[in-house]
Design an enzyme around this catalytic site. Sequence first.
Site, PDB file in Angstrom:
ATOM      1  N   PRO A  87       0.806  -1.204   0.046  1.00 27.54           N
ATOM      2  CA  PRO A  87       0.198  -0.107  -0.018  1.00 27.54           C
ATOM      3  C   PRO A  87       1.017   1.272  -0.023  1.00 27.54           C
ATOM      4  O   PRO A  87       0.211   2.401  -0.129  1.00 27.54           O
ATOM      5  CB  PRO A  87      -0.831  -0.124   1.441  1.00 27.54           C
ATOM      6  N   GLY A  88       2.117   0.843  -0.031  1.00 23.19           N
ATOM      7  CA  GLY A  88       2.933   2.338  -0.271  1.00 23.19           C
ATOM      8  C   GLY A  88       3.631   2.906   1.127  1.00 23.19           C
ATOM      9  O   GLY A  88       4.447   3.785   0.916  1.00 23.19           O
ATOM     10  N   LYS A 119       6.716   1.593   2.164  1.00 26.14           N
ATOM     11  CA  LYS A 119       8.187   1.692   2.051  1.00 26.14           C
ATOM     12  C   LYS A 119       8.325   2.777   0.829  1.00 26.14           C
ATOM     13  O   LYS A 119       9.425   3.176   0.783  1.00 26.14           O
ATOM     14  CB  LYS A 119       8.680   0.193   1.365  1.00 26.14           C
ATOM     15  N   ASP A 131       2.548  -2.259  -9.023  1.00 28.93           N
ATOM     16  CA  ASP A 131       1.513  -3.238  -8.371  1.00 28.93           C
ATOM     17  C   ASP A 131       0.995  -4.067  -9.511  1.00 28.93           C
ATOM     18  O   ASP A 131       0.617  -3.315 -10.670  1.00 28.93           O
ATOM     19  CB  ASP A 131       0.619  -2.761  -7.551  1.00 28.93           C
ATOM     20  N   ASP A 168      10.280  -5.827  -1.816  1.00 29.90           N
ATOM     21  CA  ASP A 168       9.365  -6.770  -0.970  1.00 29.90           C
ATOM     22  C   ASP A 168       8.160  -7.621  -1.401  1.00 29.90           C
ATOM     23  O   ASP A 168       7.266  -7.205  -1.557  1.00 29.90           O
ATOM     24  CB  ASP A 168       8.960  -5.434  -0.123  1.00 29.90           C
ATOM     25  N   CYS A 208       8.163 -10.504   4.958  1.00 30.04           N
ATOM     26  CA  CYS A 208       7.626 -10.591   6.603  1.00 30.04           C
ATOM     27  C   CYS A 208       7.312 -11.769   6.817  1.00 30.04           C
ATOM     28  O   CYS A 208       6.191 -12.088   7.547  1.00 30.04           O
ATOM     29  CB  CYS A 208       6.440  -9.472   6.932  1.00 30.04           C
TER      30      CYS A 208
END
Length: 325
Positions: free
Chosen positions: A125-126, A128, A146, A191, A245
């Site tokens: 969603p932004g 980083k 995306d 990521d 993560c």
Amino acid sequence: MSKKPADKLAAKRAAWLERTMRALGTDETETLKLLDQTRQQSIRLNPLVAAPEDTLEWLNKLGWQGRPFVWAPNCYSAEAGLEAVRDSELVESGAVYIQNAASWLPVLMLEPQPGEAILDVCAAPGGKASHIAAITGNEAALAVNDNSRARLAKLQSNLSRLGVAAEYNLFDARQLARKFEGRQFDKILLDAPCSGEGMMRYSNDKDFATWSVAHIKRLESLQKQIILQAWQLLKPGGTLVYSTCTMAPEENEAIVDYLLRKAPDAAIEPITFAVQSRVPAVTSWNGRPYKSNLQGCLRLRPHPLLEAFFVCSLKKLAGKKETML
């Protein structure tokens, strides 16, 4: 006869526990404690919207209490008053961004600089991407991507609120090299889409809804495709940071090992970052040793302030031929 839902859930729990014990090198008692601890969110002050000293003054008026992270400029814990901050104009205006502190690590390891061409491969969603823009003062040529139209719209909304200048792309990350044909980047952040074990809790049934070893295997295949695509877009001498993560070695060390075997111009830039929850990288999994020295990768176990996370910084060596098999 198929298993009952309760039996399936119990089997998933047992599998996750056993896998995590092996990945972290912890016994059952310690692992259960790690997997069920409450995680604390933290806050990042956004200098693109407001001066950090002014934001701190307003935070104090809201009753927020926290301490700075010495390794992350403009980043603070939230030991009290987080709910008031979340509901405040500070978040609505973009002056404050609420994140888990582990999410800052990939961006800090990327070391973005003004003037660089930087690609965030899976940007929604932004959080980083906005951190990259904040560090560089919006003076990097930041491209965000995306593969979902809905997520891209959310990304655009978030980055606009956060004062970020960026180029938006709606590309399937498995086709990046073709979509960005003729372009290369100084820095790339990947990521990757992952199983999200760092956000799971052992006692929360809902967290196991999509988790399975089969799902991890599917993600491993996707991650391998994406990292090869991203690598082709990196300039010689450039840096790619790969992060997830999750704790699953298939999605972490296995992906880095795969790239190093496929691309002889790839080398790990050892991360010497001292974090309390750091544990050694996994050197083998399910009886298969990794061929590369992966100890320069950053692997974190669950911690009250830091989700379980994995970060690896990779340098593209100049003068070596790139090979993709």
